[in-house]
Design a protein around this motif. Structure first.
Motif, short mmCIF file in Angstrom:
data_model
loop_
_atom_site.label_atom_id
_atom_site.label_comp_id
_atom_site.label_asym_id
_atom_site.label_seq_id
_atom_site.Cartn_x
_atom_site.Cartn_y
_atom_site.Cartn_z
N LEU A 147 2.15 6.15 -7.12
CA LEU A 147 1.03 6.66 -7.92
C LEU A 147 0.95 8.17 -7.87
O LEU A 147 0.65 8.83 -8.87
N HIS A 148 1.24 8.76 -6.70
CA HIS A 148 1.25 10.21 -6.62
C HIS A 148 2.43 10.79 -7.39
O HIS A 148 2.30 11.78 -8.12
N PHE B 169 -1.75 -0.97 -12.21
CA PHE B 169 -1.26 -2.34 -12.03
C PHE B 169 0.17 -2.46 -12.53
O PHE B 169 0.99 -3.16 -11.92
N ASP B 170 0.48 -1.79 -13.63
CA ASP B 170 1.86 -1.84 -14.14
C ASP B 170 2.84 -1.22 -13.15
O ASP B 170 3.92 -1.76 -12.91
N ILE B 171 2.47 -0.07 -12.59
CA ILE B 171 3.33 0.57 -11.61
C ILE B 171 3.54 -0.33 -10.41
O ILE B 171 4.65 -0.43 -9.87
N ALA B 172 2.47 -1.02 -10.00
CA ALA B 172 2.53 -1.87 -8.81
C ALA B 172 3.17 -3.22 -9.06
O ALA B 172 3.47 -3.95 -8.11
N ALA B 173 3.41 -3.58 -10.32
CA ALA B 173 3.93 -4.91 -10.68
C ALA B 173 3.02 -6.02 -10.15
O ALA B 173 3.49 -7.06 -9.68
N ILE B 174 1.71 -5.80 -10.26
CA ILE B 174 0.72 -6.76 -9.78
C ILE B 174 0.00 -7.38 -10.96
O ILE B 174 -0.55 -6.67 -11.81
N GLU B 175 0.02 -8.73 -11.00
CA GLU B 175 -0.61 -9.47 -12.09
C GLU B 175 -1.88 -10.19 -11.66
O GLU B 175 -2.63 -10.69 -12.49
N TRP B 176 -2.10 -10.28 -10.37
CA TRP B 176 -3.37 -10.74 -9.81
C TRP B 176 -3.71 -9.83 -8.64
O TRP B 176 -2.94 -9.71 -7.69
N ARG C 97 0.79 -1.23 0.00
CA ARG C 97 0.00 0.00 0.00
C ARG C 97 0.83 1.29 0.00
O ARG C 97 0.65 2.14 -0.86
N TYR C 98 1.75 1.44 0.97
CA TYR C 98 2.46 2.72 1.04
C TYR C 98 3.36 2.97 -0.17
O TYR C 98 3.28 4.05 -0.78
N PRO C 99 4.24 2.03 -0.55
CA PRO C 99 5.06 2.30 -1.74
C PRO C 99 4.20 2.57 -2.98
O PRO C 99 4.58 3.39 -3.81
N LEU C 100 3.06 1.87 -3.08
CA LEU C 100 2.22 2.08 -4.25
C LEU C 100 1.60 3.47 -4.24
O LEU C 100 1.63 4.18 -5.26
N LEU C 101 1.03 3.88 -3.12
CA LEU C 101 0.42 5.21 -3.07
C LEU C 101 1.47 6.30 -3.32
O LEU C 101 1.20 7.30 -3.99
#
Length: 322
Positions: A95-96, A231-238, A88-92
């Protein structure tokens, strides 16, 4: 076969997928706790989806990353690299920084910027409701943080997040759920409540027009293009992105790597809602079928010296948690 990996106490989230009738194209799905995975050298040939990354202690996340690479080296399809997935924190923060989200978040036990009020507090690795209501001043924020500490709550996992939401009608708030499954991005959920922190939805609250809008969004897969970059920024595929429209743009509040995949609603006052739900389930089933691995011979995973040593230490203390 698809095997979901999750923390032991959160294996319930994919229970809808484990039941017959989720969707006509749904593959055979199973769930395995990480602590069981970490004891295995022989594994079934399957697609392995690493979930619950945000709930893994650092030590277990390193183990999961080793298994991810070992299974990939054996030619198995694996989703969500534990070494790369943003929680959560690295992603937020990312994203900002990328201009995707207009709001900021920070850890309250670190360097605190001058926030744009109001803000609220929440646990970094939790998917429940926030720790606080909206705080409208620096004094209110400081008092709430002190109150948490005095109640015995360490601040190590607490975030402050700037408020960023917008009513869709007077007193009504909505968020959407958009999944990524492999290469596919699918908007399959809309939830409406009478509170800014939309979580589960409020029974009987949505209007007929809101059900029309829900069905239209899911039928058109309306937000796939807007949410895919997150999703690309987060490197999340599921995972499932929870997002809402604010001032004409989509903002993402979190991407849950272990989202609940619900059981079908049996009855509902809106046939449009039931139809939208069926569309969403069918889209998920089809996307899962695309990443499925045919049942084949078991594979032999050769643990590293680091994993072998970790197992020996765990056996010595009769536990699998460091």
């Amino acid at each position: 076969m698809i095997i979901f990996l999750a923390t032991r106490h959160h294996c319930y989230t994919v229970k809808g997928l484990l039941q017959a009738g989720f969707g006509p194209d749904a593959p055979d799905c199973h769930v395995m706790p990480y602590d069981e995975l970490f004891t295995l050298d022989t594994l079934q040939a399957a697609t392995y989806i690493f979930t619950d990354i945000e709930r893994l202690p650092a030590w277990d996340r390193r183990l999961a990353a080793e298994y991810y690479r070992g299974l990939k080296a054996l030619g198995l399809r694996c989703l969500n690299d534990p070494a790369r997935v943003m929680t959560r924190y690295p992603l937020l923060f990312a994203l900002h920084a990328a201009g995707f989200n207009p709001f900021r978040a920070w850890r309250v036990d670190g360097d605190v910027p001058t926030p744009r009020f109001p803000v609220f507090l929440r646990f970094e690795a939790d998917h429940g409701r926030p720790l606080s209501g909206l705080l409208h001043s620096a004094n209110a924020l400081a008092a709430e943080i002190l109150s948490l500490q005095m109640s015995g709550l360490p601040l190590v996992d607490v975030l402050a997040i700037e408020f960023c939401a917008q009513e869709i009608a007077p007193g009504a708030w909505r968020k959407h759920g958009t999944y990524r499954i492999g290469d596919r991005v699918l908007t399959v959920q809309a939830v409406v409540e009478d509170d800014w922190c939309v979580k589960y939805g409020k029974a009987g609250f949505a209007t007929d027009q809101m059900f029309v809008e829900e069905h239209d969004v899911i039928a058109r897969n309306a937000f796939a293009g807007a949410i895919a970059p997150a999703f690309d920024i987060a490197a999340i595929e599921w995972g499932r992105a929870d997002h809402a429209t604010v001032d004409g743009r989509e903002v993402v509040y979190e991407i849950n790597t272990n989202p609940g995949v619900g059981i079908a609603t049996v009855t509902h006052r809106s046939e449009l809602h039931l139809a939208a739900e069926r569309l969403g389930r069918q889209a998920i089933a089809e996307a899962l079928a695309e990443i499925d691995t045919p049942v084949g011979a078991d594979v032999c995973f050769v643990p590293s010296h680091w994993i072998t040593g970790h197992r020996a230490r765990c056996v010595a203390v009769n536990t699998y948690q460091p």
